[in-house]
Scaffold this active site. Structure first.
Site, mmCIF file in Angstrom:
data_model
loop_
_atom_site.group_PDB
_atom_site.id
_atom_site.type_symbol
_atom_site.label_atom_id
_atom_site.label_comp_id
_atom_site.label_asym_id
_atom_site.label_seq_id
_atom_site.Cartn_x
_atom_site.Cartn_y
_atom_site.Cartn_z
ATOM 1 N N SER A 123 35.328 -30.718 -5.831
ATOM 2 C CA SER A 123 35.529 -29.812 -7.277
ATOM 3 C C SER A 123 34.323 -29.493 -7.754
ATOM 4 C CB SER A 123 36.556 -30.630 -8.052
ATOM 5 O OG SER A 123 36.492 -30.305 -9.296
ATOM 6 N N GLU A 125 33.736 -29.909 -10.555
ATOM 7 C CA GLU A 125 33.462 -31.072 -11.578
ATOM 8 C C GLU A 125 32.315 -31.814 -11.310
ATOM 9 O OE1 GLU A 125 34.478 -31.499 -14.846
ATOM 10 O OE2 GLU A 125 36.049 -29.806 -14.808
ATOM 11 N N TYR A 147 37.091 -37.644 -13.717
ATOM 12 C CA TYR A 147 37.541 -36.887 -12.697
ATOM 13 C C TYR A 147 36.369 -36.434 -11.771
ATOM 14 C CZ TYR A 147 39.491 -32.659 -10.291
ATOM 15 O OH TYR A 147 39.775 -32.069 -9.298
HETATM 16 P P1 GDP Z 1 40.072 -28.045 -15.912
HETATM 17 O O1 GDP Z 1 38.881 -27.057 -15.542
HETATM 18 O O2 GDP Z 1 40.590 -28.816 -14.696
HETATM 19 O O3 GDP Z 1 39.832 -29.101 -16.951
HETATM 20 O O4 GDP Z 1 40.999 -26.800 -16.333
HETATM 21 P P2 GDP Z 1 42.093 -26.818 -17.528
HETATM 22 O O5 GDP Z 1 43.041 -25.472 -17.378
HETATM 23 O O6 GDP Z 1 42.867 -27.991 -18.076
HETATM 24 O O7 GDP Z 1 41.237 -26.405 -18.838
HETATM 25 C C1 GDP Z 1 40.194 -25.429 -18.664
HETATM 26 C C2 GDP Z 1 39.296 -25.282 -20.030
HETATM 27 O O8 GDP Z 1 40.238 -24.740 -20.981
HETATM 28 C C3 GDP Z 1 38.787 -26.610 -20.557
HETATM 29 O O9 GDP Z 1 37.491 -26.393 -21.016
HETATM 30 C C4 GDP Z 1 39.540 -26.953 -21.774
HETATM 31 O O10 GDP Z 1 38.814 -27.552 -22.609
HETATM 32 C C5 GDP Z 1 39.962 -25.542 -22.072
HETATM 33 N N1 GDP Z 1 41.165 -25.371 -23.266
HETATM 34 C C6 GDP Z 1 41.455 -24.928 -24.462
HETATM 35 N N2 GDP Z 1 42.602 -25.066 -24.935
HETATM 36 C C7 GDP Z 1 43.382 -25.758 -23.860
HETATM 37 C C8 GDP Z 1 44.593 -26.356 -23.846
HETATM 38 O O11 GDP Z 1 45.406 -26.161 -24.483
HETATM 39 N N3 GDP Z 1 44.931 -26.954 -22.849
HETATM 40 C C9 GDP Z 1 44.085 -27.259 -21.741
HETATM 41 N N4 GDP Z 1 44.397 -27.696 -20.574
HETATM 42 N N5 GDP Z 1 42.830 -26.725 -21.715
HETATM 43 C C10 GDP Z 1 42.456 -25.997 -22.783
#
Ligand code: GDP
Length: 319
Positions: A123, A125, A147
């Protein structure tokens, strides 16, 4: 017939990979949690074409039994605790599932079927707050959440087995990738479904965390094609699969609401509780290596992806 074993077979990537492999006449086997009801997964239409092997990812004996029974030619290790935000609350579980289970699988393959080709779903990450943007396969690992730490362990051990034992071990370093099969806890699906639900009068507002957060988003179907290509190459290697572009959460909001012809400013609310304790920085992948060696090209760009997710949500919610 080529035999493939997939962990994480019921997930977004696993289910698209099954379709890709069955189309190519593979014999497909998958590792599933005990008691999984396949009819409630994305694999429902293919249940009779797949060999299922039950076990928890942390159950080494169950993994070993599955690998020894199948004697796979290709192993796709996709299973993981997939939510970065949740990993802050569940560090030990995340390390066990996303880190140690990968190590177990590497060791089982070394002992049971060392000629098998292995792909680890790594990933972006793992790069956390990288010093260079875009990242490539040589960028140092610097994870900033549990993660990422767990995935870094799996990635490094995959490299180690390739180098120390001369085995066909590949890391596919995946940036964010989405599809209508993604759960709503990921932000693109959350936004696109909300835009569709608001359009249909089923929802009034959408609460979001950091709108300025940036990611490199691709279509999951493009990424899955890359996974398969990576294992067909004549030499094991690490490959980044990404679009090479950064976009913000706000851009997703704008495109999704524009698709349903609604002013997002009237419906989107900021929610402090959705902010993360730490955000990665400028995670953008350079897909040049995959493009040059595997001839991998994404078919769907960011805008098409978000419009497609919104249309799919409209269709689903309208039923
Ligand atoms: P990730 O890269 O696996 O963490 O994928 P996500 O889709 O969960 O999140 C992507 C980005 O969207 C992160 O930087 C979150 O902080 C941002 N984000 C902003 N608002 C939200 C929310 O309501 N839900 C999630 N899941 N992410 C959010």
């Amino acid at each position: 017939m080529v035999r493939a074993f997939i962990t994480g077979i019921t997930g977004q990537d696993g289910s698209y990979l099954v379709e890709h492999l069955l189309h190519r006449k593979y014999e497909v086997h998958g590792f599933v949690r005990p008691g999984t009801d396949i009819t409630h997964t994305h694999l429902a239409d293919h249940a009779n074409d797949i060999g299922f092997h039950e076990g928890d990812l942390t159950d080494r004996d169950a993994l070993e039994r599955a690998v020894s029974t199948i004697a796979p030619d290709e192993v796709y290790h996709l299973a993981a605790q997939s939510h970065v935000g949740h990993s802050f609350e569940a560090a030990e579980e995340t390390l066990a599932l996303n880190g140690m289970a990968t190590v177990s699988l590497l060791e089982i393959i070394r002992l049971a079927c060392p000629k098998a080709r292995f792909l680890n779903a790594a990933s972006s990450e793992i790069f956390g707050r990288p010093e260079t943007t875009p990242q490539d396969e040589t960028t140092p690992l610097a994870p900033v959440n549990p993660y990422g730490c767990a995935k870094a362990l799996g990635t490094q051990m995959t490299r180690l087995y390739r180098e120390a034992h001369g085995m066909f071990m590949v890391n596919a370093i995946l940036y964010n990738h989405e599809s209508p099969r993604r759960p709503e806890r990921f932000v693109p699906q959350k936004i696109c479904r909300a835009a569709a639900a608001i359009k249909l009068g089923q929802q009034k507002e959408l609460r979001l965390g950091d709108l300025s957060a940036e990611r490199d988003w691709s279509d999951a179907r493009d990424i899955v094609r890359g996974l398969w290509l990576a294992l067909q190459h004549h030499r094991p290697d690490d490959f980044i699969f990404a679009s090479g572009e950064a976009h913000t959460v706000q851009e997703i909001v704008e495109i999704a609401f524009e698709t349903v012809d609604i002013d997002w400013k009237k419906h989107v609310k900021r929610d402090q509780s959705l902010l993360r304790p730490a955000e990665p920085n400028r995670l953008v992948g350079n897909p040049r290596h995959a493009r040059n060696l595997l001839d991998w090209q994404p078919e769907t760009d960011f805008r098409q992806l978000i419009i497609g997710l919104t249309h799919a949500a409209l269709r689903e919610l309208n039923c």
